[in-house]
Design a protein around this motif. Sequence first.
Motif, PDB file in Angstrom:
ATOM      1  N   ARG A   1      93.408  24.070  65.181  1.00 48.09           N
ATOM      2  CA  ARG A   1      93.902  24.472  66.491  1.00 48.09           C
ATOM      3  C   ARG A   1      93.159  23.800  67.639  1.00 48.09           C
ATOM      4  O   ARG A   1      93.482  24.035  68.806  1.00 48.09           O
ATOM      5  CB  ARG A   1      93.667  25.965  66.606  1.00 48.09           C
ATOM      6  CG  ARG A   1      94.909  26.779  66.272  1.00 48.09           C
ATOM      7  CD  ARG A   1      94.735  28.002  66.990  1.00 48.09           C
ATOM      8  NE  ARG A   1      95.697  28.954  67.221  1.00 48.09           N
ATOM      9  CZ  ARG A   1      96.319  29.724  66.375  1.00 48.09           C
ATOM     10  NH1 ARG A   1      96.230  29.542  65.107  1.00 48.09           N
ATOM     11  NH2 ARG A   1      97.076  30.675  66.810  1.00 48.09           N
ATOM     12  N   THR A   2      92.126  23.019  67.322  1.00 41.36           N
ATOM     13  CA  THR A   2      91.398  22.248  68.339  1.00 41.36           C
ATOM     14  C   THR A   2      91.122  20.878  67.716  1.00 41.36           C
ATOM     15  O   THR A   2      91.190  20.730  66.478  1.00 41.36           O
ATOM     16  CB  THR A   2      90.033  22.896  68.674  1.00 41.36           C
ATOM     17  OG1 THR A   2      89.230  22.885  67.484  1.00 41.36           O
ATOM     18  CG2 THR A   2      90.162  24.317  69.187  1.00 41.36           C
ATOM     19  N   LEU A   3      90.764  19.914  68.567  1.00 36.87           N
ATOM     20  CA  LEU A   3      90.442  18.590  68.013  1.00 36.87           C
ATOM     21  C   LEU A   3      89.215  18.669  67.106  1.00 36.87           C
ATOM     22  O   LEU A   3      89.152  17.987  66.087  1.00 36.87           O
ATOM     23  CB  LEU A   3      90.234  17.583  69.139  1.00 36.87           C
ATOM     24  CG  LEU A   3      91.534  17.101  69.804  1.00 36.87           C
ATOM     25  CD1 LEU A   3      91.227  16.237  71.021  1.00 36.87           C
ATOM     26  CD2 LEU A   3      92.417  16.341  68.814  1.00 36.87           C
ATOM     27  N   ALA A   4      88.256  19.529  67.463  1.00 42.37           N
ATOM     28  CA  ALA A   4      87.060  19.666  66.600  1.00 42.37           C
ATOM     29  C   ALA A   4      87.471  20.189  65.218  1.00 42.37           C
ATOM     30  O   ALA A   4      86.965  19.724  64.182  1.00 42.37           O
ATOM     31  CB  ALA A   4      86.050  20.611  67.249  1.00 42.37           C
ATOM     32  N   GLN A   5      88.403  21.131  65.174  1.00 39.71           N
ATOM     33  CA  GLN A   5      88.876  21.643  63.878  1.00 39.71           C
ATOM     34  C   GLN A   5      89.636  20.554  63.114  1.00 39.71           C
ATOM     35  O   GLN A   5      89.536  20.452  61.886  1.00 39.71           O
ATOM     36  CB  GLN A   5      89.780  22.859  64.077  1.00 39.71           C
ATOM     37  CG  GLN A   5      89.045  24.101  64.591  1.00 39.71           C
ATOM     38  CD  GLN A   5      89.955  25.314  64.726  1.00 39.71           C
ATOM     39  OE1 GLN A   5      91.053  25.361  64.191  1.00 39.71           O
ATOM     40  NE2 GLN A   5      89.475  26.311  65.458  1.00 39.71           N
ATOM     41  N   ALA A   6      90.407  19.732  63.850  1.00 42.40           N
ATOM     42  CA  ALA A   6      91.179  18.663  63.182  1.00 42.40           C
ATOM     43  C   ALA A   6      90.234  17.650  62.547  1.00 42.40           C
ATOM     44  O   ALA A   6      90.424  17.238  61.388  1.00 42.40           O
ATOM     45  CB  ALA A   6      92.101  17.984  64.191  1.00 42.40           C
ATOM     46  N   HIS A   7      89.189  17.270  63.264  1.00 36.51           N
ATOM     47  CA  HIS A   7      88.204  16.343  62.687  1.00 36.51           C
ATOM     48  C   HIS A   7      87.510  17.011  61.494  1.00 36.51           C
ATOM     49  O   HIS A   7      87.264  16.372  60.474  1.00 36.51           O
ATOM     50  CB  HIS A   7      87.169  15.940  63.748  1.00 36.51           C
ATOM     51  CG  HIS A   7      87.699  14.938  64.736  1.00 36.51           C
ATOM     52  ND1 HIS A   7      87.870  13.607  64.439  1.00 36.51           N
ATOM     53  CD2 HIS A   7      88.118  15.079  66.012  1.00 36.51           C
ATOM     54  CE1 HIS A   7      88.364  12.963  65.490  1.00 36.51           C
ATOM     55  NE2 HIS A   7      88.537  13.833  66.463  1.00 36.51           N
ATOM     56  N   GLY A   8      87.182  18.303  61.631  1.00 33.98           N
ATOM     57  CA  GLY A   8      86.525  19.045  60.549  1.00 33.98           C
ATOM     58  C   GLY A   8      87.395  19.083  59.305  1.00 33.98           C
ATOM     59  O   GLY A   8      86.907  18.901  58.183  1.00 33.98           O
TER      60      GLY A   8
END
Length: 215
Positions: free
Chosen positions: A88-95
């Motif tokens: 749901r966030t870019l940080a989560q997408a990278h994770g």
Amino acid sequence: MRIVLLGAPGSGKGSQAALLREMYGIPHISTGNILRAEVARGTDLGHEAETYMRVGSLVPDEIILKMIAARLGQPDTRRGWLMDGFPRTLAQAHGLAELTEGLGQPVDAGVVLNVDAEVVIRRLSGRRVCASCQAVTNVSAVKSGPCPACGGKLILRQDDDPEVVRRRIQVFEAQTRPVFEFFRQRYDVIEIDASQTVDEVTEALRVGLDRYDHS
Ligand code: AP5
């Protein structure tokens, strides 16, 4: 098959994931459902998450990423999974990319469920959830009465209050919409018109996803 369903609140991610889980025999991983179960059990995580969920904000990335790492470590995910409500966030997408590639189980495709804000608001104001089996339905389908799946009591989700829905849509536009672009650049992405009927959306998903089913 490892698929990520992306879409606004109320776009139909949960409803479609429940159908696809049956169709392809793979687990449905919903961060919203995991968090609501923690809230219902009264765990420390549940208490913390509830302070964000009640007002329509996102639960911090570190908590969510830890939760997903634990879930993807469970044996039932080896045959694949359907992710709903994450990332749901870019940080989560990278994770997610780092985690799945590290496990040698990269994402096969993303699905973007496209729908206008007014449709979302109408659907969420009519959504009812079964207090017993968690099945999701809508007052447009069941005018009144018990859960059609198990006969349990249908209730309104706490965060479907109109003011909280408005906030969730703002949060979606600011923090989650950029994740769509991340997916379009990195993975196969299937774009679906999610304003169609439930059956039409399911059929469009089946047509787009069958090629990833190697069972
Ligand atoms: P979450 O539970 O993930 O909610 P959401 O993404 O806002 O999505 P919804 O469950 O509201 O909608 P949906 O797309 O699943 O639609 P549904 O199928 O139910 O998250 C809740 C909260 O948890 C967040 O606000 C946040 O606080 C926290 N959270 C969760 N994940 C997080 C993360 N990764 N990071 C940080 N925080 C996180 O359908 C809606 C209604 O429409 C139903 O009534 C349904 O019957 C009806 N409907 C569905 N499809 C159709 C159709 N085609 N035609 C007509 N009606 C339809």
